[in-house]
Design an enzyme around this catalytic site. Sequence first.
Site, PDB file in Angstrom:
ATOM      1  N   ARG A 167      50.853  38.630  30.775  1.00 42.38           N
ATOM      2  CA  ARG A 167      50.305  39.441  31.976  1.00 42.38           C
ATOM      3  C   ARG A 167      50.153  38.809  33.177  1.00 42.38           C
ATOM      4  O   ARG A 167      49.107  39.127  33.902  1.00 42.38           O
ATOM      5  CB  ARG A 167      49.051  40.563  31.583  1.00 42.38           C
ATOM      6  CG  ARG A 167      49.263  41.290  30.239  1.00 42.38           C
ATOM      7  CD  ARG A 167      50.311  42.439  30.445  1.00 42.38           C
ATOM      8  NE  ARG A 167      50.056  42.989  28.995  1.00 42.38           N
ATOM      9  CZ  ARG A 167      50.818  42.917  27.994  1.00 42.38           C
ATOM     10  NH1 ARG A 167      51.688  41.939  28.083  1.00 42.38           N
ATOM     11  NH2 ARG A 167      50.680  43.731  26.950  1.00 42.38           N
ATOM     12  N   SER A 239      45.222  50.077  30.837  1.00 38.77           N
ATOM     13  CA  SER A 239      44.240  49.003  30.164  1.00 38.77           C
ATOM     14  C   SER A 239      43.498  48.554  31.209  1.00 38.77           C
ATOM     15  O   SER A 239      43.970  47.939  32.332  1.00 38.77           O
ATOM     16  CB  SER A 239      44.918  47.896  29.307  1.00 38.77           C
ATOM     17  OG  SER A 239      45.612  48.421  28.357  1.00 38.77           O
ATOM     18  N   GLU A 336      42.034  43.771  34.496  1.00 37.67           N
ATOM     19  CA  GLU A 336      43.707  43.662  34.893  1.00 37.67           C
ATOM     20  C   GLU A 336      44.291  44.130  36.036  1.00 37.67           C
ATOM     21  O   GLU A 336      45.013  43.502  36.926  1.00 37.67           O
ATOM     22  CB  GLU A 336      44.330  44.499  33.619  1.00 37.67           C
ATOM     23  CG  GLU A 336      45.762  44.058  33.496  1.00 37.67           C
ATOM     24  CD  GLU A 336      46.785  44.828  32.610  1.00 37.67           C
ATOM     25  OE1 GLU A 336      46.711  44.559  31.363  1.00 37.67           O
ATOM     26  OE2 GLU A 336      47.204  45.988  33.012  1.00 37.67           O
TER      27      GLU A 336
HETATM   28  P1  FAD Z   1      50.925  48.899  41.735  1.00 40.04           P
HETATM   29  O1  FAD Z   1      49.793  49.471  41.257  1.00 40.04           O
HETATM   30  O2  FAD Z   1      51.585  49.546  43.038  1.00 40.04           O
HETATM   31  O3  FAD Z   1      50.827  47.233  42.155  1.00 40.04           O
HETATM   32  C1  FAD Z   1      50.208  46.524  41.292  1.00 40.04           C
HETATM   33  C2  FAD Z   1      50.035  45.062  42.094  1.00 40.04           C
HETATM   34  O4  FAD Z   1      51.520  44.440  42.311  1.00 40.04           O
HETATM   35  C3  FAD Z   1      49.526  45.078  43.547  1.00 40.04           C
HETATM   36  O5  FAD Z   1      48.797  43.975  43.762  1.00 40.04           O
HETATM   37  C4  FAD Z   1      50.728  45.251  44.416  1.00 40.04           C
HETATM   38  O6  FAD Z   1      50.398  44.839  45.730  1.00 40.04           O
HETATM   39  C5  FAD Z   1      51.849  44.507  43.650  1.00 40.04           C
HETATM   40  N1  FAD Z   1      53.087  44.840  43.993  1.00 40.04           N
HETATM   41  C6  FAD Z   1      53.612  46.025  43.868  1.00 40.04           C
HETATM   42  N2  FAD Z   1      54.808  46.132  44.222  1.00 40.04           N
HETATM   43  C7  FAD Z   1      55.154  45.061  44.419  1.00 40.04           C
HETATM   44  C8  FAD Z   1      56.332  44.304  45.179  1.00 40.04           C
HETATM   45  N3  FAD Z   1      57.631  44.890  45.306  1.00 40.04           N
HETATM   46  N4  FAD Z   1      56.348  43.058  45.684  1.00 40.04           N
HETATM   47  C9  FAD Z   1      55.058  42.309  45.489  1.00 40.04           C
HETATM   48  N5  FAD Z   1      54.045  42.933  44.860  1.00 40.04           N
HETATM   49  C10 FAD Z   1      54.044  44.205  44.480  1.00 40.04           C
HETATM   50  N6  FAD Z   1      51.130  47.557  32.110  1.00 40.04           N
HETATM   51  C11 FAD Z   1      51.905  47.092  31.109  1.00 40.04           C
HETATM   52  O7  FAD Z   1      52.134  45.603  31.312  1.00 40.04           O
HETATM   53  N7  FAD Z   1      52.138  47.473  29.932  1.00 40.04           N
HETATM   54  C12 FAD Z   1      51.727  48.820  29.677  1.00 40.04           C
HETATM   55  O8  FAD Z   1      51.913  49.032  28.414  1.00 40.04           O
HETATM   56  C13 FAD Z   1      51.114  49.424  30.510  1.00 40.04           C
HETATM   57  N8  FAD Z   1      50.943  50.739  30.262  1.00 40.04           N
HETATM   58  C14 FAD Z   1      50.113  51.532  31.286  1.00 40.04           C
HETATM   59  C15 FAD Z   1      49.927  52.708  30.958  1.00 40.04           C
HETATM   60  C16 FAD Z   1      48.993  53.504  31.950  1.00 40.04           C
HETATM   61  C17 FAD Z   1      48.947  55.116  31.571  1.00 40.04           C
HETATM   62  C18 FAD Z   1      48.899  53.140  33.225  1.00 40.04           C
HETATM   63  C19 FAD Z   1      48.485  54.002  34.525  1.00 40.04           C
HETATM   64  C20 FAD Z   1      49.266  51.777  33.538  1.00 40.04           C
HETATM   65  C21 FAD Z   1      49.945  50.820  32.634  1.00 40.04           C
HETATM   66  N9  FAD Z   1      50.179  49.761  32.884  1.00 40.04           N
HETATM   67  C22 FAD Z   1      50.776  48.991  31.803  1.00 40.04           C
HETATM   68  C23 FAD Z   1      49.882  48.991  34.214  1.00 40.04           C
HETATM   69  C24 FAD Z   1      50.802  49.360  35.305  1.00 40.04           C
HETATM   70  O9  FAD Z   1      51.883  50.440  34.931  1.00 40.04           O
HETATM   71  C25 FAD Z   1      51.933  47.941  35.296  1.00 40.04           C
HETATM   72  O10 FAD Z   1      51.223  46.951  35.905  1.00 40.04           O
HETATM   73  C26 FAD Z   1      53.195  48.445  36.492  1.00 40.04           C
HETATM   74  O11 FAD Z   1      53.902  47.418  36.658  1.00 40.04           O
HETATM   75  C27 FAD Z   1      52.388  48.578  37.814  1.00 40.04           C
HETATM   76  O12 FAD Z   1      53.414  48.914  38.862  1.00 40.04           O
HETATM   77  P2  FAD Z   1      53.053  49.698  40.070  1.00 40.04           P
HETATM   78  O13 FAD Z   1      54.246  49.929  40.882  1.00 40.04           O
HETATM   79  O14 FAD Z   1      52.168  50.972  39.763  1.00 40.04           O
HETATM   80  O15 FAD Z   1      52.067  48.804  40.980  1.00 40.04           O
HETATM   81  P1  NAP Z   2      47.376  48.684  19.630  1.00 39.94           P
HETATM   82  O1  NAP Z   2      48.820  48.605  19.054  1.00 39.94           O
HETATM   83  O2  NAP Z   2      46.257  49.507  19.359  1.00 39.94           O
HETATM   84  O3  NAP Z   2      46.986  47.272  19.516  1.00 39.94           O
HETATM   85  C1  NAP Z   2      45.972  46.617  20.040  1.00 39.94           C
HETATM   86  C2  NAP Z   2      45.740  45.235  20.681  1.00 39.94           C
HETATM   87  O4  NAP Z   2      46.361  44.458  19.451  1.00 39.94           O
HETATM   88  C3  NAP Z   2      46.976  45.546  21.886  1.00 39.94           C
HETATM   89  O5  NAP Z   2      46.399  45.062  22.985  1.00 39.94           O
HETATM   90  C4  NAP Z   2      48.023  44.237  21.110  1.00 39.94           C
HETATM   91  O6  NAP Z   2      48.130  43.362  22.140  1.00 39.94           O
HETATM   92  C5  NAP Z   2      47.711  43.611  19.990  1.00 39.94           C
HETATM   93  N1  NAP Z   2      48.722  43.665  18.921  1.00 39.94           N
HETATM   94  C6  NAP Z   2      48.570  44.605  18.093  1.00 39.94           C
HETATM   95  N2  NAP Z   2      49.771  44.525  17.346  1.00 39.94           N
HETATM   96  C7  NAP Z   2      50.084  43.021  17.455  1.00 39.94           C
HETATM   97  C8  NAP Z   2      50.827  42.066  17.021  1.00 39.94           C
HETATM   98  N3  NAP Z   2      51.741  42.454  15.985  1.00 39.94           N
HETATM   99  N4  NAP Z   2      51.243  40.782  17.425  1.00 39.94           N
HETATM  100  C9  NAP Z   2      50.183  40.621  18.589  1.00 39.94           C
HETATM  101  N5  NAP Z   2      49.528  41.374  19.067  1.00 39.94           N
HETATM  102  C10 NAP Z   2      49.337  42.531  18.643  1.00 39.94           C
HETATM  103  O7  NAP Z   2      47.562  48.679  21.287  1.00 39.94           O
HETATM  104  P2  NAP Z   2      47.690  49.852  22.378  1.00 39.94           P
HETATM  105  O8  NAP Z   2      46.353  49.743  23.160  1.00 39.94           O
HETATM  106  O9  NAP Z   2      47.858  51.102  21.699  1.00 39.94           O
HETATM  107  O10 NAP Z   2      48.795  49.537  23.246  1.00 39.94           O
HETATM  108  C11 NAP Z   2      50.245  49.294  22.759  1.00 39.94           C
HETATM  109  C12 NAP Z   2      51.096  48.481  23.608  1.00 39.94           C
HETATM  110  O11 NAP Z   2      51.084  48.874  24.757  1.00 39.94           O
HETATM  111  C13 NAP Z   2      50.325  47.018  23.693  1.00 39.94           C
HETATM  112  O12 NAP Z   2      51.271  46.020  23.841  1.00 39.94           O
HETATM  113  C14 NAP Z   2      49.556  47.094  25.139  1.00 39.94           C
HETATM  114  O13 NAP Z   2      49.636  45.831  25.758  1.00 39.94           O
HETATM  115  C15 NAP Z   2      50.631  48.179  25.902  1.00 39.94           C
HETATM  116  N6  NAP Z   2      49.817  49.007  27.033  1.00 39.94           N
HETATM  117  C16 NAP Z   2      49.385  48.366  27.990  1.00 39.94           C
HETATM  118  C17 NAP Z   2      48.566  48.770  28.840  1.00 39.94           C
HETATM  119  C18 NAP Z   2      48.340  48.223  30.226  1.00 39.94           C
HETATM  120  O14 NAP Z   2      47.903  48.795  31.134  1.00 39.94           O
HETATM  121  N7  NAP Z   2      48.433  46.850  30.462  1.00 39.94           N
HETATM  122  C19 NAP Z   2      48.318  50.131  28.727  1.00 39.94           C
HETATM  123  C20 NAP Z   2      48.608  50.731  27.628  1.00 39.94           C
HETATM  124  C21 NAP Z   2      49.261  50.055  26.711  1.00 39.94           C
HETATM  125  P3  NAP Z   2      49.036  43.376  23.438  1.00 39.94           P
HETATM  126  O15 NAP Z   2      48.410  43.947  24.365  1.00 39.94           O
HETATM  127  O16 NAP Z   2      49.136  41.954  23.839  1.00 39.94           O
HETATM  128  O17 NAP Z   2      50.331  43.940  23.098  1.00 39.94           O
END
Ligand code: FAD
Ligand code: NAP
Length: 340
Positions: A167, A239, A336
């Site tokens: 991340r 998250s 995050e």
């Molecule tokens: P924004 O929120 O608009 O921006 C985020 C940051 O990136 C800001 O600092 C912004 O300035 C910068 N930025 C945006 N666009 C650019 C650009 N073109 N150039 C330079 N900087 C830029 N994330 C995960 O990794 N895995 C997940 O599974 C995941 N699940 C999510 C589920 C939900 C319900 C929600 C709400 C969020 C989730 N996220 C997840 C977080 C998020 O969706 C990601 O980080 C996504 O990539 C953000 O994209 P955005 O366009 O909305 O960014």
């Molecule tokens: P989950 O499946 O309930 O698992 C809980 C946590 O355990 C996750 O954060 C995941 O890490 C870790 N995990 C589970 N199985 C794993 C494996 N086999 N090896 C290594 N790590 C493992 O998670 P969840 O909350 O429902 O989310 C599912 C996936 O979507 C995750 O990968 C999570 O990162 C992603 N997600 C991200 C966001 C966001 O905003 N960043 C929001 C929603 C979901 P990791 O997070 O490193 O995968």
Amino acid sequence: MKKLHAEHDRQLRDLNTLALPAVAELFFDTRTEDELVLALQHCSNIGELPLILGGGSNIVLSGKSIPACIRIASQGIRVLSKTSEHVVLTVSAGVNWNDLVEHCLHAGFYGLENLALIPGSVGAAPVQNIGAYGVELDQFVERVHCRWIENGTRQSYNAEQCEFGYRDSVFKRQLRDKVVITDVDLRLALFGSVNIEYAALQQELGKLLDPSPAQLRDAVVAIRRRKLPDPDTLPNAGSFFKNPIVSRQKMQNLREHYSKVVYYPTASSDEFKLAAGWLVDQAGWRGFNAGNVGVHQEQALVLVNHNHAAGLELLELAARIQDSVMALFGVELEIEPRIY
Ligand code: FAD
Ligand code: NAP
């Protein structure tokens, strides 16, 4: 010279998935790279660093006034090169991430299925090296194309130069507030090979041991719809805290006190990844509500805005959670999304 329309005092509540209020004194909606360069020039002329906005799904607006904001809305997906095994696509930063995942599946370009339904834009995806269900963006990145915020100069970075981590990337560190990502080159496979390492996926797929990429995408979508609140009905930023990475010694201590602690190995044999959701849940926060904000009942990592909350209210709740996790486990939870 073309002119670019600027909006004044634009309310950003409808442009972030937490639905938090903040006003951008100047707001540019850019649909092309030329428009982006003009907007960057304008900000540079007035000496303001713009907030670069994609889908607003990984930011927390504290409520402070934003002097300038540039939204990236450029569209375009094109094939740059193709071999018998791979295709390289150039994708504009403003393309919706999930639309790209769907486009690729229909075109027979595989690999992105585990990343289905992640909100936001393609341009933001490299910033935090988006990941889900054992797959991360960096597996596919060939190059990231940018413009310098200061002077609009073009520069591109290969995957190594992006310094992708968990991340994390160079765009969150040395290049933070320095560049705007305009396009991302992704290398995808023409033959599907699926990753079903995560137990949640295996459970969802049941007896289907060799799912197609489309079946895998369906499983990911089904789990996410069940577990995660839809920001359109319950505003959230996914998250709120990163999974902490701790030393082997710390892990041992935790295991001695908490036999059920949820953790995973990392690429380094000396470090372990703790499930932040488990820590927050054990600290008693799941389903907690205070005023207009709360912690989601199904997923303790997701903070929600129940009713027109202000950013500071949400950040206060986050700080209380961080303090209690520190007091109980001695583990620091890092927020995050980026706070503005
Ligand atoms: P924004 O929120 O608009 O921006 C985020 C940051 O990136 C800001 O600092 C912004 O300035 C910068 N930025 C945006 N666009 C650019 C650009 N073109 N150039 C330079 N900087 C830029 N994330 C995960 O990794 N895995 C997940 O599974 C995941 N699940 C999510 C589920 C939900 C319900 C929600 C709400 C969020 C989730 N996220 C997840 C977080 C998020 O969706 C990601 O980080 C996504 O990539 C953000 O994209 P955005 O366009 O909305 O960014
Ligand atoms: P989950 O499946 O309930 O698992 C809980 C946590 O355990 C996750 O954060 C995941 O890490 C870790 N995990 C589970 N199985 C794993 C494996 N086999 N090896 C290594 N790590 C493992 O998670 P969840 O909350 O429902 O989310 C599912 C996936 O979507 C995750 O990968 C999570 O990162 C992603 N997600 C991200 C966001 C966001 O905003 N960043 C929001 C929603 C979901 P990791 O997070 O490193 O995968």
